[in-house]
Design a protein around this motif. Structure first.
Motif, PDB file in Angstrom:
ATOM      1  N   GLY A  22       8.847   6.261   5.352  1.00 25.60           N
ATOM      2  CA  GLY A  22       9.117   6.902   4.074  1.00 25.60           C
ATOM      3  C   GLY A  22       8.039   6.622   3.053  1.00 25.60           C
ATOM      4  N   LEU A  23       7.491   5.398   3.090  1.00 26.78           N
ATOM      5  CA  LEU A  23       6.425   5.047   2.144  1.00 26.78           C
ATOM      6  C   LEU A  23       5.182   5.904   2.380  1.00 26.78           C
ATOM      7  CD1 LEU A  23       5.648   2.943  -0.013  1.00 26.78           C
ATOM      8  CD2 LEU A  23       4.759   1.558   1.784  1.00 26.78           C
ATOM      9  N   VAL A  24       4.923   6.258   3.632  1.00 23.55           N
ATOM     10  CA  VAL A  24       3.740   7.081   3.911  1.00 23.55           C
ATOM     11  C   VAL A  24       4.021   8.552   3.673  1.00 23.55           C
ATOM     12  CG1 VAL A  24       2.190   7.807   5.750  1.00 23.55           C
ATOM     13  CG2 VAL A  24       2.762   5.437   5.512  1.00 23.55           C
ATOM     14  N   ARG A  25       5.230   9.029   4.005  1.00 21.58           N
ATOM     15  CA  ARG A  25       5.458  10.467   4.088  1.00 21.58           C
ATOM     16  C   ARG A  25       5.870  11.106   2.764  1.00 21.58           C
ATOM     17  NH1 ARG A  25       4.761  14.314   7.336  1.00 21.58           N
ATOM     18  NH2 ARG A  25       6.875  15.073   7.126  1.00 21.58           N
ATOM     19  N   LEU A  26       6.565  10.393   1.877  1.00 21.44           N
ATOM     20  CA  LEU A  26       7.206  11.058   0.741  1.00 21.44           C
ATOM     21  C   LEU A  26       6.194  11.400  -0.353  1.00 21.44           C
ATOM     22  CD1 LEU A  26      10.600   9.242   0.643  1.00 21.44           C
ATOM     23  CD2 LEU A  26      10.128  11.570   1.203  1.00 21.44           C
ATOM     24  N   GLN A  34      12.078   4.494  -3.898  1.00 18.10           N
ATOM     25  CA  GLN A  34      13.476   4.329  -3.500  1.00 18.10           C
ATOM     26  C   GLN A  34      13.595   4.218  -1.988  1.00 18.10           C
ATOM     27  OE1 GLN A  34      16.022   6.535  -2.272  1.00 18.10           O
ATOM     28  NE2 GLN A  34      14.746   8.279  -1.801  1.00 18.10           N
ATOM     29  N   ALA A  35      12.836   5.024  -1.231  1.00 19.08           N
ATOM     30  CA  ALA A  35      12.944   4.944   0.231  1.00 19.08           C
ATOM     31  C   ALA A  35      12.511   3.574   0.722  1.00 19.08           C
ATOM     32  CB  ALA A  35      12.088   6.027   0.869  1.00 19.08           C
ATOM     33  N   ALA A  36      11.320   3.156   0.308  1.00 15.29           N
ATOM     34  CA  ALA A  36      10.759   1.923   0.843  1.00 15.29           C
ATOM     35  C   ALA A  36      11.569   0.718   0.393  1.00 15.29           C
ATOM     36  CB  ALA A  36       9.313   1.797   0.404  1.00 15.29           C
ATOM     37  N   THR A  37      11.970   0.673  -0.885  1.00 10.37           N
ATOM     38  CA  THR A  37      12.650  -0.529  -1.360  1.00 10.37           C
ATOM     39  C   THR A  37      14.008  -0.710  -0.702  1.00 10.37           C
ATOM     40  OG1 THR A  37      11.520  -0.342  -3.438  1.00 10.37           O
ATOM     41  CG2 THR A  37      13.431  -1.720  -3.374  1.00 10.37           C
ATOM     42  N   LYS A  38      14.799   0.373  -0.649  1.00  9.41           N
ATOM     43  CA  LYS A  38      16.135   0.207  -0.071  1.00  9.41           C
ATOM     44  C   LYS A  38      16.050  -0.132   1.404  1.00  9.41           C
ATOM     45  CE  LYS A  38      17.870   3.994  -1.690  1.00  9.41           C
ATOM     46  NZ  LYS A  38      18.807   5.052  -2.113  1.00  9.41           N
ATOM     47  N   CYS A  39      15.258   0.634   2.167  1.00 12.15           N
ATOM     48  CA  CYS A  39      15.222   0.405   3.612  1.00 12.15           C
ATOM     49  C   CYS A  39      14.646  -0.960   3.934  1.00 12.15           C
ATOM     50  CB  CYS A  39      14.410   1.486   4.297  1.00 12.15           C
ATOM     51  SG  CYS A  39      15.289   3.009   4.479  1.00 12.15           S
ATOM     52  N   VAL A  40      13.563  -1.351   3.275  1.00 11.51           N
ATOM     53  CA  VAL A  40      12.902  -2.596   3.669  1.00 11.51           C
ATOM     54  C   VAL A  40      13.695  -3.802   3.186  1.00 11.51           C
ATOM     55  CG1 VAL A  40      10.775  -3.899   3.448  1.00 11.51           C
ATOM     56  CG2 VAL A  40      10.699  -1.503   3.867  1.00 11.51           C
ATOM     57  N   THR A  41      14.381  -3.696   2.045  1.00 13.74           N
ATOM     58  CA  THR A  41      15.229  -4.808   1.618  1.00 13.74           C
ATOM     59  C   THR A  41      16.363  -5.045   2.601  1.00 13.74           C
ATOM     60  OG1 THR A  41      14.725  -4.301  -0.666  1.00 13.74           O
ATOM     61  CG2 THR A  41      16.608  -5.681  -0.259  1.00 13.74           C
ATOM     62  N   LEU A  42      17.056  -3.956   2.967  1.00 16.27           N
ATOM     63  CA  LEU A  42      18.157  -4.105   3.929  1.00 16.27           C
ATOM     64  C   LEU A  42      17.632  -4.592   5.273  1.00 16.27           C
ATOM     65  CD1 LEU A  42      21.130  -3.680   4.524  1.00 16.27           C
ATOM     66  CD2 LEU A  42      20.573  -1.410   5.291  1.00 16.27           C
ATOM     67  N   GLY A  43      16.501  -4.046   5.728  1.00 12.27           N
ATOM     68  CA  GLY A  43      15.994  -4.430   7.033  1.00 12.27           C
ATOM     69  C   GLY A  43      15.584  -5.885   7.089  1.00 12.27           C
ATOM     70  N   THR A  44      14.884  -6.364   6.051  1.00 12.88           N
ATOM     71  CA  THR A  44      14.450  -7.761   6.073  1.00 12.88           C
ATOM     72  C   THR A  44      15.635  -8.704   5.917  1.00 12.88           C
ATOM     73  OG1 THR A  44      12.362  -7.060   5.167  1.00 12.88           O
ATOM     74  CG2 THR A  44      12.841  -9.372   5.069  1.00 12.88           C
TER      75      THR A  44
ATOM     76  N   SER B  13       4.481  -1.235  10.859  1.00 15.32           N
ATOM     77  CA  SER B  13       4.950  -0.999   9.490  1.00 15.32           C
ATOM     78  C   SER B  13       3.965  -1.561   8.477  1.00 15.32           C
ATOM     79  CB  SER B  13       6.315  -1.650   9.296  1.00 15.32           C
ATOM     80  OG  SER B  13       7.184  -1.285  10.321  1.00 15.32           O
ATOM     81  N   GLY B  14       3.408  -2.745   8.766  1.00 18.66           N
ATOM     82  CA  GLY B  14       2.422  -3.325   7.856  1.00 18.66           C
ATOM     83  C   GLY B  14       1.168  -2.472   7.751  1.00 18.66           C
ATOM     84  N   LEU B  15       0.766  -1.879   8.886  1.00 19.17           N
ATOM     85  CA  LEU B  15      -0.407  -1.001   8.820  1.00 19.17           C
ATOM     86  C   LEU B  15      -0.132   0.231   7.979  1.00 19.17           C
ATOM     87  CD1 LEU B  15      -1.937  -1.112  12.384  1.00 19.17           C
ATOM     88  CD2 LEU B  15      -2.845  -2.016  10.274  1.00 19.17           C
ATOM     89  N   MET B  16       1.114   0.775   8.056  1.00 20.30           N
ATOM     90  CA  MET B  16       1.457   1.915   7.193  1.00 20.30           C
ATOM     91  C   MET B  16       1.384   1.516   5.726  1.00 20.30           C
ATOM     92  SD  MET B  16       4.625   3.756   9.021  1.00 20.30           S
ATOM     93  CE  MET B  16       4.624   4.188  10.732  1.00 20.30           C
ATOM     94  N   CYS B  17       1.881   0.304   5.401  1.00 22.91           N
ATOM     95  CA  CYS B  17       1.795  -0.166   4.012  1.00 22.91           C
ATOM     96  C   CYS B  17       0.346  -0.297   3.580  1.00 22.91           C
ATOM     97  CB  CYS B  17       2.475  -1.511   3.864  1.00 22.91           C
ATOM     98  SG  CYS B  17       4.227  -1.417   3.866  1.00 22.91           S
ATOM     99  N   LEU B  18      -0.510  -0.808   4.470  1.00 22.73           N
ATOM    100  CA  LEU B  18      -1.913  -0.966   4.083  1.00 22.73           C
ATOM    101  C   LEU B  18      -2.583   0.391   3.904  1.00 22.73           C
ATOM    102  CD1 LEU B  18      -3.060  -4.006   6.141  1.00 22.73           C
ATOM    103  CD2 LEU B  18      -2.447  -3.848   3.769  1.00 22.73           C
ATOM    104  N   ASP B  35       4.192  -4.750  -2.700  1.00 21.47           N
ATOM    105  CA  ASP B  35       5.512  -5.373  -2.754  1.00 21.47           C
ATOM    106  C   ASP B  35       6.219  -5.262  -1.412  1.00 21.47           C
ATOM    107  OD1 ASP B  35       7.767  -6.539  -3.790  1.00 21.47           O
ATOM    108  OD2 ASP B  35       8.599  -4.642  -4.456  1.00 21.47           O
ATOM    109  N   ILE B  36       6.192  -4.063  -0.817  1.00 27.49           N
ATOM    110  CA  ILE B  36       6.854  -3.841   0.466  1.00 27.49           C
ATOM    111  C   ILE B  36       6.172  -4.662   1.553  1.00 27.49           C
ATOM    112  CG2 ILE B  36       7.438  -2.075   2.146  1.00 27.49           C
ATOM    113  CD1 ILE B  36       8.998  -2.023  -0.429  1.00 27.49           C
ATOM    114  N   PHE B  37       4.857  -4.783   1.471  1.00 29.76           N
ATOM    115  CA  PHE B  37       4.132  -5.579   2.460  1.00 29.76           C
ATOM    116  C   PHE B  37       4.551  -7.051   2.388  1.00 29.76           C
ATOM    117  CE2 PHE B  37       0.351  -7.850   3.989  1.00 29.76           C
ATOM    118  CZ  PHE B  37       0.258  -7.275   5.224  1.00 29.76           C
TER     119      PHE B  37
END
Lengths: 115, 86
Positions: A22-26, A34-44, B13-18, B35-37
Motif C-alpha cells: 500500500g505504501l508503494v501503490r497508493l 493510513q494504509a501503511a500505518t494501520k497494516c504495519v502497526t497491526l502486523g508488527t 517490505s523494507g525494500l519497498m519502504c526504501l 517511520d514504517i521502516f
C-alpha cells in the motif's frame, strides 16, 4: 503454544507485506499514511505477541509484550502528528479525493470543491 | 525454513519502504516511509531474538521504537512549521 506463536507471526508478516505494498501503490500522502500505518502497526504487534507466545514468559517474551504495547501507543500518535503536519504545510490531496473535512473545519464553513 | 520465509518477506517490505524513501515526491512521504521502516525493523529484531535465543535483540527493538517515534514527531512538528513548545 509454539504453534499459536508461529501462526501469529505468519499473519503479522503478511500484514506487514500488505502495508508496504500500500505504501508503494497508493496515490498521495494521506492514503499511503493510513494504509501503511494501520497494516504495519497491526502486523508488527502480531509478530511481537507471536514471539511472546512462542518463547513463553521469559526475558524475550516479556520484552516483546512491552514493545508491542509501546508500538500500539506511539505509532498512531506519530501518524496523526504527521498527517496534521503535512496538511498544514500544504501538501495537496489526490485529485480524486471527494472531501477535505479538516480544511472545512479550519475555514469555518462548507467548502464545495468536488474534483 | 519457515524463518527464512519470514525474513525474506520482511526484507522485501523494507525494500519497498526504501523505494518510497527514494522516490517520494514530497517530504512527508519520505517521513512516513522512514517511520514504517522503523516499525518493520522492530519486528525483524524480535524474530532475530527467537532465532539466536538471546534477549538483547529485544532491547534494540525497544530503543529503535522509541527513537523512531521521537524522530517522527520531531519531523512532523518541523513540517508543520512551528516550534516544539506550541
Amino acid at each position: 503454544m509454539s504453534e499459536i506463536g508461529l501462526v501469529l507471526i505468519s499473519v503479522g508478516v503478511v500484514f506487514d507485506l500488505f502495508g508496504c505494498i500500500g505504501l508503494v501503490r497508493l496515490p498521495d500522502i494521506y492514503n499511503r499514511l493510513q494504509a501503511a500505518t494501520k497494516c504495519v502497526t497491526l502486523g508488527t504487534c502480531m509478530i511481537l505477541i507471536g514471539v511472546a507466545f512462542y518463547t513463553g514468559l521469559d526475558a524475550i517474551g516479556v520484552k516483546a509484550i512491552i514493545c508491542a504495547v509501546f508500538i500500539l501507543l506511539t505509532s498512531p500518535t506519530g501518524a496523526h502528528a504527521l498527517a496534521r503536519g503535512s496538511h498544514r504545510s500544504g501538501v495537496p490531496l489526490w485529485e480524486g479525493s471527494v472531501g477535505d473535512k479538516y480544511r472545512e473545519d479550519k475555514e469555518g464553513g462548507e467548502v464545495h470543491e468536488e474534483a | 525454513m519457515i524463518w527464512w520465509m519470514f525474513f525474506s518477506i520482511l526484507a522485501l517490505s523494507g525494500l519497498m519502504c526504501l523505494y518510497r524513501v527514494g522516490a517520494g515526491p514530497t517530504p512527508p512521504d519520505r517521513t512516513v516511509a522512514i517511520d514504517i521502516f522503523g516499525t518493520l525493523v522492530v519486528g525483524f529484531c524480535a524474530l532475530l531474538g527467537i532465532i539466536e535465543g538471546r534477549d538483547f535483540f529485544l532491547n534494540i527493538a525497544i530503543a529503535w521504537a522509541l527513537l523512531s517515534f521521537l524522530g517522527t514527531v520531531a519531523l512532523a512538528k518541523y513540517l508543520e512549521g512551528r516550534g516544539f513548545d506550541e
